[in-house]
Structures are given as structure tokens and as C-alpha cells.
Design an enzyme around this catalytic site. Structure first.
Site, PDB file in Angstrom:
ATOM      1  N   GLU A 127      59.458  31.995 -71.474  1.00 23.65           N
ATOM      2  CA  GLU A 127      58.324  32.932 -71.443  1.00 23.65           C
ATOM      3  C   GLU A 127      58.541  33.913 -70.295  1.00 23.65           C
ATOM      4  OE1 GLU A 127      54.657  30.722 -71.428  1.00 23.65           O
ATOM      5  OE2 GLU A 127      55.230  29.627 -73.253  1.00 23.65           O
ATOM      6  N   HIS A 338      93.448  46.954 -68.270  1.00 20.83           N
ATOM      7  CA  HIS A 338      93.383  48.172 -69.091  1.00 20.83           C
ATOM      8  C   HIS A 338      93.227  49.438 -68.254  1.00 20.83           C
ATOM      9  CE1 HIS A 338      92.756  45.477 -72.529  1.00 20.83           C
ATOM     10  NE2 HIS A 338      92.868  46.508 -73.335  1.00 20.83           N
ATOM     11  N   GLY A 340      91.807  52.611 -66.649  1.00 18.45           N
ATOM     12  CA  GLY A 340      90.725  53.492 -67.111  1.00 18.45           C
ATOM     13  C   GLY A 340      90.338  53.223 -68.554  1.00 18.45           C
ATOM     14  N   GLU A 363      70.588  29.681 -71.947  1.00 24.33           N
ATOM     15  CA  GLU A 363      70.591  28.210 -72.048  1.00 24.33           C
ATOM     16  C   GLU A 363      70.789  27.557 -70.677  1.00 24.33           C
ATOM     17  OE1 GLU A 363      72.141  26.167 -75.378  1.00 24.33           O
ATOM     18  OE2 GLU A 363      72.034  27.914 -76.680  1.00 24.33           O
ATOM     19  N   GLU A 367      73.151  28.561 -61.794  1.00 33.34           N
ATOM     20  CA  GLU A 367      72.477  27.827 -60.705  1.00 33.34           C
ATOM     21  C   GLU A 367      71.824  26.546 -61.262  1.00 33.34           C
ATOM     22  OE1 GLU A 367      72.198  31.074 -61.280  1.00 33.34           O
ATOM     23  OE2 GLU A 367      73.094  31.952 -59.486  1.00 33.34           O
TER      24      GLU A 367
HETATM   25  C1  LIG Z   1      70.194  37.745 -74.666  1.00 27.93           C
HETATM   26  C2  LIG Z   1      69.335  36.561 -74.346  1.00 27.93           C
HETATM   27  C3  LIG Z   1      69.045  35.634 -75.331  1.00 27.93           C
HETATM   28  C4  LIG Z   1      68.205  34.561 -75.067  1.00 27.93           C
HETATM   29  N1  LIG Z   1      67.853  33.717 -76.086  1.00 27.93           N
HETATM   30  C5  LIG Z   1      66.900  32.778 -75.852  1.00 27.93           C
HETATM   31  C6  LIG Z   1      66.368  32.014 -76.952  1.00 27.93           C
HETATM   32  O1  LIG Z   1      66.781  32.158 -78.105  1.00 27.93           O
HETATM   33  N2  LIG Z   1      65.375  31.129 -76.669  1.00 27.93           N
HETATM   34  C7  LIG Z   1      64.875  30.944 -75.420  1.00 27.93           C
HETATM   35  O2  LIG Z   1      63.975  30.127 -75.241  1.00 27.93           O
HETATM   36  N3  LIG Z   1      65.381  31.642 -74.361  1.00 27.93           N
HETATM   37  C8  LIG Z   1      66.346  32.562 -74.555  1.00 27.93           C
HETATM   38  N4  LIG Z   1      66.833  33.315 -73.505  1.00 27.93           N
HETATM   39  C9  LIG Z   1      66.275  33.109 -72.178  1.00 27.93           C
HETATM   40  C10 LIG Z   1      67.243  32.477 -71.170  1.00 27.93           C
HETATM   41  O3  LIG Z   1      67.473  31.135 -71.494  1.00 27.93           O
HETATM   42  C11 LIG Z   1      66.617  32.677 -69.778  1.00 27.93           C
HETATM   43  O4  LIG Z   1      66.724  34.063 -69.473  1.00 27.93           O
HETATM   44  C12 LIG Z   1      67.293  31.845 -68.713  1.00 27.93           C
HETATM   45  O5  LIG Z   1      67.003  30.487 -68.892  1.00 27.93           O
HETATM   46  C13 LIG Z   1      66.863  32.270 -67.294  1.00 27.93           C
HETATM   47  O6  LIG Z   1      65.468  32.368 -67.171  1.00 27.93           O
HETATM   48  P1  LIG Z   1      64.814  33.676 -66.515  1.00 27.93           P
HETATM   49  O7  LIG Z   1      65.397  34.846 -67.205  1.00 27.93           O
HETATM   50  O8  LIG Z   1      63.352  33.521 -66.524  1.00 27.93           O
HETATM   51  O9  LIG Z   1      65.339  33.675 -65.025  1.00 27.93           O
HETATM   52  P2  LIG Z   1      64.650  32.931 -63.788  1.00 27.93           P
HETATM   53  O10 LIG Z   1      64.369  31.525 -64.134  1.00 27.93           O
HETATM   54  O11 LIG Z   1      63.518  33.757 -63.282  1.00 27.93           O
HETATM   55  O12 LIG Z   1      65.833  32.967 -62.730  1.00 27.93           O
HETATM   56  C14 LIG Z   1      66.100  34.102 -61.896  1.00 27.93           C
HETATM   57  C15 LIG Z   1      67.195  33.688 -60.912  1.00 27.93           C
HETATM   58  O13 LIG Z   1      66.716  32.630 -60.063  1.00 27.93           O
HETATM   59  C16 LIG Z   1      67.583  31.527 -60.158  1.00 27.93           C
HETATM   60  N5  LIG Z   1      66.833  30.274 -60.050  1.00 27.93           N
HETATM   61  C17 LIG Z   1      65.688  29.938 -60.706  1.00 27.93           C
HETATM   62  N6  LIG Z   1      65.307  28.703 -60.346  1.00 27.93           N
HETATM   63  C18 LIG Z   1      66.216  28.244 -59.453  1.00 27.93           C
HETATM   64  C19 LIG Z   1      66.381  27.036 -58.715  1.00 27.93           C
HETATM   65  N7  LIG Z   1      65.528  26.011 -58.844  1.00 27.93           N
HETATM   66  N8  LIG Z   1      67.434  26.922 -57.874  1.00 27.93           N
HETATM   67  C20 LIG Z   1      68.323  27.951 -57.751  1.00 27.93           C
HETATM   68  N9  LIG Z   1      68.226  29.116 -58.431  1.00 27.93           N
HETATM   69  C21 LIG Z   1      67.189  29.256 -59.267  1.00 27.93           C
HETATM   70  C22 LIG Z   1      68.254  31.635 -61.517  1.00 27.93           C
HETATM   71  O14 LIG Z   1      69.460  30.920 -61.567  1.00 27.93           O
HETATM   72  C23 LIG Z   1      68.460  33.142 -61.607  1.00 27.93           C
HETATM   73  O15 LIG Z   1      69.600  33.510 -60.891  1.00 27.93           O
HETATM   74  C24 LIG Z   1      67.699  34.379 -73.755  1.00 27.93           C
HETATM   75  C25 LIG Z   1      68.018  35.293 -72.741  1.00 27.93           C
HETATM   76  C26 LIG Z   1      68.806  36.384 -73.022  1.00 27.93           C
HETATM   77  C27 LIG Z   1      69.078  37.379 -71.922  1.00 27.93           C
END
Ligand SMILES: Cc1cc2nc3c(=O)[nH]c(=O)nc-3n(C[C@H](O)[C@H](O)[C@H](O)COP(=O)(O)OP(=O)(O)OC[C@H]3O[C@@H](n4cnc5c(N)ncnc54)[C@H](O)[C@@H]3O)c2cc1C
Length: 380
Positions: A127, A338, A340, A363, A367
Site C-alpha cells: 500500500e 557499449h 556511448g 518482493e 535491505e
Molecule cells: C514495478 C513494481 C511492481 C510491483 N509489483 C507488486 C505487486 O504485484 N504486488 C505487491 O504487493 N507489491 C508490488 N510492488 C511493491 C514492492 O514490493 C515494494 O515497492 C517493495 O516491497 C518496497 O516497498 P516500498 O516501495 O514501500 O518501500 P519502503 O518500504 O518505503 O522502503 C524504502 C527504503 O527503506 C528501506 N527500508 C524499509 N524498512 C527497512 C528496515 N526495516 N531496515 C532497513 N531498511 C529498510 C527499504 O529497503 C528501501 O530502501 C511492486 C513494485 C514495483 C516498483
């Protein structure tokens, strides 16, 4: 351990590679530029068994093994990582969740059309305010008479706009943390479910990604997936398997980038010689090939253990972490080799470089993989 491919696996690899070269390669750039999810490809993917790779034959699947699954994802990712991402979300998240935890009736009704390619699957955990901290989700599901009523929204859902069947995680008992989350199957067209904003992405652009909104979305009781309150626990099991697929995707992407770099290094000349004669280029190629082999072995090890019915939380996280991080390095070196031409769209290098970054995020970020690995090590 014996990782020699069987004759059937060699045939499978050749078949999927040939398919990817003929049916996907000619369209990769156009689909990427137009952010077009190739719905027209789904029937062809299904004819090859790729829409139900590990699904039992009784539900119309190809009933292939976990290593076979990796081979299929690898070979598609080698040509177009975005199509492989769609396959991984359809097979490894949505279909897998129903296959692992659905009732016989749910499998007949929802899994069989997914495996046949009549329907495309989506899976919604993330979310806007809860990604890594998935248990902090706000989407709720409450009983109302003979229905569940869903309210909330999901972000970054692969196939959020084009998916026909979506597995959605929602809070059914607030205050109970991970034990208060349940999973539901929601069909596209259900009143109260609407696709939201389509994301305009850096890479993986042919894979549809969007928000999905739920506003008093009523679904029948029998679309609860798995036991009430077990949705989060089950999700962790789905992700253990799903991460093997993302690791395979990374191996395939890295393989494609490496092959492109090798071919270019042989043909490009500088200072009167092919650039492949320079040690600096040779070392990049040697490192790439070695890293890919290492990542492939970690991925196949996790897949082999899963095939034996073992829980693979540690092995899946290691494979996903290592394969995605080496794929980033291989894709970057592919651009560098490659020169440029790595920066322009006439060559595939720039697309691998854009696509690959998703793999250290989706997924579970790198981290989070490190956290999972460290927790397991410290618990020993
Ligand atoms: C193209 C794409 C397809 C996707 N498809 C799906 C899908 O089909 N279904 C679905 O449910 N999700 C999907 N996702 C979501 C994806 O799984 C999440 O973006 C991912 O899990 C990271 O969550 P976030 O973006 O909220 O980042 P955040 O959780 O906000 O993380 C931001 C940063 O903080 C770091 N961080 C957060 N918590 C900690 C911690 N405890 N310790 C250290 N570092 C931390 C993270 O590693 C990251 O670097 C998709 C995302 C993309 C971009």
C-alpha cells in the site's frame, strides 16, 4: 547435489528461448516505449504452459518443477525482463497463493482459468504507506451479512489495471498485528473495485503496474483465501517461493545483458583491435559470467530445496539478494562495454540497465532480504 540439466530441461530451455526470440524479441522496444502490456501474447504463453508453469495438470497447468520454473522465467527475462515480471507476478504470486491455500472449489473456479491463460492474475500486498512494513497495511475487510466488505487501496500492483483475478490482503482483525490479516480473491468487475493510477516507470514498462481501489467492495464469503487471520503468514510462504522466481528473473536478465556485451565487445573496434582484446573489457566479461553462474547456482539450490518440500526462507532470500545485486552490476557493465552506444535505445543495454533496478526492490528490497537472512542466522 547434481545440477546437470536433464534432457527434458534442455529441451524446455531451447523451446522457451526460441519462443522468446521469435515472439517477443521483435517487439521489446515498441512495448517498452508504449508501456504496452502485450495481452495478445497471453494465449501464446499459455499454449507453451507458461501461464500455469507449476500448477497441477488437474487445474490445466503444466505441472513443472521449481527448477523448470526458473528455466522458463530466465529464458523470458533474457529477452524481455518486463514480460518475465508479468509471468512471475501471475504464476509466482497470484496463482501460487491460490494453489497453496485455496480450496478445491476455489482452484477449479479461479486457478484453472489462470493456468489456461483465460485470465491474468494480480496480487496486492503493498500500500502507499506500507511496503517493506507490509503488516502495517490499512485496507480492511469486515463481515456484513453473507459478504466481506473491502475498503482501502493497494499500490504498485502488477496487473492492477489488466488483471482479471486479484488476491488481496486486508486487515480482518485490527490490533492483532500479523495474525489479524486475511487474504481474499477478488474478480475484476466486482462493484467497488476500481483500478487507480497507472505508474509511469523507469523500467519494466511493458508490465502493467497500478493502484487498485476498494470502496465498499462486497465479495462473497467463499472468496476468503486460506484461513481467516492466516493471510500474512501465508503471504510469507508465497514470497519464499516468489523470491526464487525473482532470482531467476535476475539471472536471465544478467545473462541477456552479458551476451549483448560479449557480442558487442567482439565486433566493436578501437585502436585497431576488437575491444574484447583489452584486458579491462575481458575482466568485466569474466566477472559477469562468474557472477551469473554463482547466482544461478544459489537460485537452483533454493528451487531444489523447495521441490523437496522444504521451507526456503533463508535460501530464497540469499538467492534473491545475490542474483538481483549481481544483475545490477552486470547490466551496468553491459552499458559501460557499449560506451556511448550503451546510452541509446538502438542497443538493448540501456533497457537492461533500466529494468534491472526493480529486482533489488520488488518482493522485498535488498535491505529486507539482508534482515531476513540475518534473523535466520542469528536464530541458529
Ligand atoms: C514495478 C513494481 C511492481 C510491483 N509489483 C507488486 C505487486 O504485484 N504486488 C505487491 O504487493 N507489491 C508490488 N510492488 C511493491 C514492492 O514490493 C515494494 O515497492 C517493495 O516491497 C518496497 O516497498 P516500498 O516501495 O514501500 O518501500 P519502503 O518500504 O518505503 O522502503 C524504502 C527504503 O527503506 C528501506 N527500508 C524499509 N524498512 C527497512 C528496515 N526495516 N531496515 C532497513 N531498511 C529498510 C527499504 O529497503 C528501501 O530502501 C511492486 C513494485 C514495483 C516498483
Amino acid at each position: 547435489m547434481d545440477f546437470r540439466p536433464t534432457d527434458e530441461q534442455q529441451l524446455l530451455r531451447r523451446t522457451v528461448r526460441e519462443f522468446a526470440e521469435t515472439e517477443i524479441r521483435p517487439h521489446v522496444r515498441e512495448w517498452d516505449e508504449q508501456q504496452h502490456f502485450p495481452r495478445e501474447l497471453v494465449a501464446k504463453l499459455a499454449a507453451l504452459g507458461l501461464m500455469g508453469i507449476q500448477i497441477a495438470e488437474q487445474y490445466g497447468g503444466a505441472a513443472l518443477s521449481a527448477i523448470d520454473y526458473c528455466i522458463c522465467i530466465e529464458e523470458i527475462a533474457r529477452v524481455d525482463p518486463a514480460v518475465a515480471l508479468s509471468l512471475a507476478a501471475h504464476n509466482g504470486l497470484c496463482s501460487a497463493h491460490i494453489a497453496f491455500f485455496g480450496t478445491g472449489e476455489q482452484k477449479q473456479r479461479f486457478l484453472a482459468p489462470l493456468a489456461r491463460g483465460d485470465k491474468v492474475g494480480a496480487w496486492g500486498l503493498t500500500e502507499s504507506s506500507s511496503g517493506s512494513d507490509a503488516a502495517g497495511m490499512r485496507t480492511s475487510a469486515a463481515r456484513a451479512g453473507d459478504c466481506w466488505v473491502l475498503n482501502g487501496s493497494k499500490t504498485f500492483t502488477t496487473h492492477g489495471r489488466i488483471g482479471d483475478v486479484m488476491v488481496v490482503m486486508a486487515v480482518t482483525s485490527r490490533g492483532e498485528g500479523t495474525k489479524g490479516i486475511s487474504a481474499f480473491i477478488v474478480e475484476r468487475g466486482t462493484s467497488g473495485m476500481t483500478p487507480g493510477k497507472k505508474e509511469d516507470k523507469l523500467g519494466m514498462r511493458a508490465s502493467d503496474t497500478s493502484e487498485v481501489l476498494f470502496d465498499s467492495c462486497r465479495i462473497p464469503m467463499d472468496q476468503l483465501l486460506g484461513e481467516e487471520g492466516q493471510g500474512f503468514v501465508n503471504t510469507m510462504e508465497v514470497l519464499d517461493a516468489g523470491r526464487i522466481g525473482i532470482a531467476a528473473l535476475a539471472v536471465g536478465l544478467a545473462q541477456g545483458a552479458y551476451e549483448a556485451a560479449l557480442a558487442y565487445a567482439r565486433e566493436r573496434r578501437a585502436f585497431g583491435k576488437p575491444i574484447s582484446s583489452f584486458q579491462a573489457i575481458q575482466f568485466k566479461l569474466a566477472d559477469a559470467a562468474t557472477r551469473i553462474e554463482g547466482a544461478r547456482l544459489l537460485t537452483y539450490r533454493a528451487a531444489a530445496l523447495k521441490e523437496r518440500g522444504q521451507r526456503t526462507t533463508l535460501e530464497s532470500a540469499m538467492a534473491k539478494l545475490y542474483a538481483s545485486e549481481i544483475a545490477v552490476r552486470v547490466a551496468e557493465d553491459c552499458v559501460q562495454i557499449h560506451g556511448g552506444y550503451g546510452f541509446v535505445k538502438d542497443y538493448p543495454a540501456e533497457k537492461y540497465f533500466r529494468d534491472v533496478k526493480l529486482l533489488t526492490i520488488g518482493e522485498g528490497t535488498s535491505e529486507i532480504q539482508r534482515l531476513v537472512i540475518a534473523r535466520r542466522l542469528l536464530a541458529r
